[in-house]
Design a protein around this motif. Structure first.
Motif, PDB file in Angstrom:
ATOM      1  N   ILE A 126       0.841  -1.203   0.000  1.00 33.04           N
ATOM      2  CA  ILE A 126       0.000   0.000   0.000  1.00 33.04           C
ATOM      3  C   ILE A 126       0.869   1.243   0.000  1.00 33.04           C
ATOM      4  N   ASP A 127       1.898   1.267   0.831  1.00 27.66           N
ATOM      5  CA  ASP A 127       2.781   2.429   0.917  1.00 27.66           C
ATOM      6  C   ASP A 127       3.446   2.712  -0.426  1.00 27.66           C
ATOM      7  N   LYS A 128       3.823   1.661  -1.117  1.00 29.36           N
ATOM      8  CA  LYS A 128       4.529   1.815  -2.397  1.00 29.36           C
ATOM      9  C   LYS A 128       3.596   2.201  -3.542  1.00 29.36           C
ATOM     10  N   SER A 129       2.443   1.514  -3.650  1.00 24.17           N
ATOM     11  CA  SER A 129       1.639   1.722  -4.864  1.00 24.17           C
ATOM     12  C   SER A 129       0.141   1.867  -4.627  1.00 24.17           C
ATOM     13  N   ASN A 164       2.252  15.065   9.088  1.00 26.91           N
ATOM     14  CA  ASN A 164       3.554  14.586   8.605  1.00 26.91           C
ATOM     15  C   ASN A 164       3.412  13.232   7.914  1.00 26.91           C
ATOM     16  N   GLN A 165       2.522  12.396   8.430  1.00 26.45           N
ATOM     17  CA  GLN A 165       2.269  11.101   7.789  1.00 26.45           C
ATOM     18  C   GLN A 165       1.705  11.297   6.379  1.00 26.45           C
ATOM     19  N   TYR A 166       0.854  12.309   6.213  1.00 25.10           N
ATOM     20  CA  TYR A 166       0.324  12.618   4.883  1.00 25.10           C
ATOM     21  C   TYR A 166       1.454  12.978   3.920  1.00 25.10           C
ATOM     22  N   GLN A 167       2.459  13.684   4.424  1.00 26.43           N
ATOM     23  CA  GLN A 167       3.602  14.053   3.574  1.00 26.43           C
ATOM     24  C   GLN A 167       4.474  12.845   3.258  1.00 26.43           C
ATOM     25  N   GLU A 168       4.744  12.038   4.264  1.00 22.24           N
ATOM     26  CA  GLU A 168       5.701  10.940   4.114  1.00 22.24           C
ATOM     27  C   GLU A 168       5.094   9.665   3.528  1.00 22.24           C
ATOM     28  N   HIS A 169       3.821   9.422   3.797  1.00 24.32           N
ATOM     29  CA  HIS A 169       3.178   8.173   3.368  1.00 24.32           C
ATOM     30  C   HIS A 169       1.772   8.444   2.820  1.00 24.32           C
ATOM     31  N   PRO A 170       1.678   9.171   1.708  1.00 22.85           N
ATOM     32  CA  PRO A 170       0.353   9.543   1.189  1.00 22.85           C
ATOM     33  C   PRO A 170      -0.538   8.342   0.849  1.00 22.85           C
ATOM     34  N   ASN A 171       0.030   7.265   0.328  1.00 19.30           N
ATOM     35  CA  ASN A 171      -0.792   6.096  -0.012  1.00 19.30           C
ATOM     36  C   ASN A 171      -1.352   5.414   1.235  1.00 19.30           C
ATOM     37  N   MET A 229      -2.079   6.956   4.040  1.00 23.29           N
ATOM     38  CA  MET A 229      -3.135   7.817   4.557  1.00 23.29           C
ATOM     39  C   MET A 229      -4.392   7.715   3.698  1.00 23.29           C
ATOM     40  N   ASP A 230      -4.210   7.602   2.390  1.00 23.24           N
ATOM     41  CA  ASP A 230      -5.350   7.420   1.495  1.00 23.24           C
ATOM     42  C   ASP A 230      -6.076   6.128   1.861  1.00 23.24           C
ATOM     43  N   PHE A 231      -5.322   5.070   2.054  1.00 25.21           N
ATOM     44  CA  PHE A 231      -5.915   3.790   2.454  1.00 25.21           C
ATOM     45  C   PHE A 231      -6.628   3.915   3.795  1.00 25.21           C
ATOM     46  N   LEU A 232      -5.946   4.474   4.766  1.00 25.47           N
ATOM     47  CA  LEU A 232      -6.449   4.501   6.129  1.00 25.47           C
ATOM     48  C   LEU A 232      -7.772   5.251   6.250  1.00 25.47           C
ATOM     49  N   PHE A 233      -7.912   6.341   5.522  1.00 26.69           N
ATOM     50  CA  PHE A 233      -9.088   7.175   5.719  1.00 26.69           C
ATOM     51  C   PHE A 233     -10.123   7.119   4.602  1.00 26.69           C
ATOM     52  N   PHE A 234      -9.789   6.506   3.476  1.00 29.21           N
ATOM     53  CA  PHE A 234     -10.727   6.598   2.364  1.00 29.21           C
ATOM     54  C   PHE A 234     -11.121   5.276   1.723  1.00 29.21           C
ATOM     55  N   ASN A 235     -10.578   4.154   2.150  1.00 26.38           N
ATOM     56  CA  ASN A 235     -11.064   2.908   1.559  1.00 26.38           C
ATOM     57  C   ASN A 235     -12.249   2.401   2.379  1.00 26.38           C
ATOM     58  N   PRO A 236     -13.227   1.800   1.731  1.00 24.94           N
ATOM     59  CA  PRO A 236     -14.459   1.398   2.429  1.00 24.94           C
ATOM     60  C   PRO A 236     -14.227   0.444   3.608  1.00 24.94           C
ATOM     61  N   GLY A 276      -4.784  17.508   5.265  1.00 20.47           N
ATOM     62  CA  GLY A 276      -3.978  16.345   4.911  1.00 20.47           C
ATOM     63  C   GLY A 276      -4.138  15.962   3.451  1.00 20.47           C
ATOM     64  N   SER A 277      -5.353  16.036   2.944  1.00 24.48           N
ATOM     65  CA  SER A 277      -5.585  15.726   1.527  1.00 24.48           C
ATOM     66  C   SER A 277      -4.855  16.713   0.617  1.00 24.48           C
ATOM     67  N   LEU A 278      -4.865  17.972   0.992  1.00 24.27           N
ATOM     68  CA  LEU A 278      -4.132  18.974   0.205  1.00 24.27           C
ATOM     69  C   LEU A 278      -2.634  18.691   0.232  1.00 24.27           C
ATOM     70  N   ILE A 279      -2.123  18.306   1.384  1.00 23.82           N
ATOM     71  CA  ILE A 279      -0.704  17.953   1.502  1.00 23.82           C
ATOM     72  C   ILE A 279      -0.400  16.717   0.668  1.00 23.82           C
ATOM     73  N   LYS A 280      -1.252  15.708   0.783  1.00 23.50           N
ATOM     74  CA  LYS A 280      -1.061  14.445   0.056  1.00 23.50           C
ATOM     75  C   LYS A 280      -1.014  14.674  -1.453  1.00 23.50           C
ATOM     76  N   ASN A 281      -1.819  15.610  -1.916  1.00 20.12           N
ATOM     77  CA  ASN A 281      -1.882  15.905  -3.350  1.00 20.12           C
ATOM     78  C   ASN A 281      -0.864  16.959  -3.786  1.00 20.12           C
ATOM     79  N   ASN A 282       0.056  17.301  -2.885  1.00 19.14           N
ATOM     80  CA  ASN A 282       1.108  18.288  -3.165  1.00 19.14           C
ATOM     81  C   ASN A 282       0.556  19.656  -3.569  1.00 19.14           C
TER      82      ASN A 282
END
Length: 185
Positions: free
Chosen positions: A20-23, A93-100, A102-109, A160-166
């Motif tokens: 998840i972190d990678k891809s 900081n997690q959003y910056q370092e591990h965006p995938n 964070m995406d998984f943690l908060f947005f997958n069903p 966090g979403s704004l950070i994740k999306n750069n």
């Protein structure tokens, strides 16, 4: 045999987190995970009957990891506002370092259903909830606990979403000013 079974389950969770972190999580294949661990698909399903069950267990593990990281340097004798700021900085900081992640943690069903359970294992949310209760009591705020929680959590998630999306960079002053605004009566 139980130790091997638990180790295999932990290895599956660890590989899933790494993947998840990678891809990201959307294209995770249970067959690929099993193959990478030299497991048969049947052996994999002894530990997780569905992908949703795996994702639920991964959500709990990630929650504990993020909570542990956040509290590692948390001064629990500090005022609740400062503790909340520390936790917010840590999560962002997690959003910056591990965006995938964070995406998984908060947005997958699967994660969303795990997080929303009444006795959830999402320790980070439990920490924030506890600190908001302390904050309201210490400051004698008339603001409703749920309202303040939603305001803070919505801000952290959106930021966090704004950070994740750069789209933006982390700005600690903005976070503190926003918390101060939320605490005004």
């Amino acid at each position: 045999m139980v130790g091997i079974t638990n180790q295999t389950k932990n290895n599956i969770i660890a590989l899933t987190i790494k993947t998840i972190d990678k891809s990201g999580y959307t294209n995770i294949s249970l067959r690929k995970l099993a193959s990478e661990l030299n497991l048969t698909t049947g052996a994999f399903y002894k530990h997780f009957s569905t992908k949703e069950q795996l994702f639920s267990d991964v959500t709990v593990k990630l929650s504990k990891n993020i909570a542990n990281e956040a509290v590692k340097d948390l001064n629990t004798t500090d005022i609740p506002e400062n503790q909340i700021l520390h936790l917010a900085y840590s999560l962002l900081n997690q959003y910056q370092e591990h965006p995938n992640i964070m995406d998984f943690l908060f947005f997958n069903p699967s994660s969303q259903s795990t997080i929303s359970e009444p006795t959830n294992d999402f320790e980070y949310l439990n920490l924030i909830d506890h600190l908001i209760t302390e904050l309201i009591m210490n400051k004698h705020l008339s603001k409703d606990k749920n309202t303040l929680f939603i305001q803070l959590w919505s801000f952290i998630q959106g930021y966090g979403s704004l950070i994740k999306n750069n789209s933006i960079q982390l700005d600690k002053n903005l976070i503190q000013a926003t918390l101060n605004d939320f605490l005004k009566e």
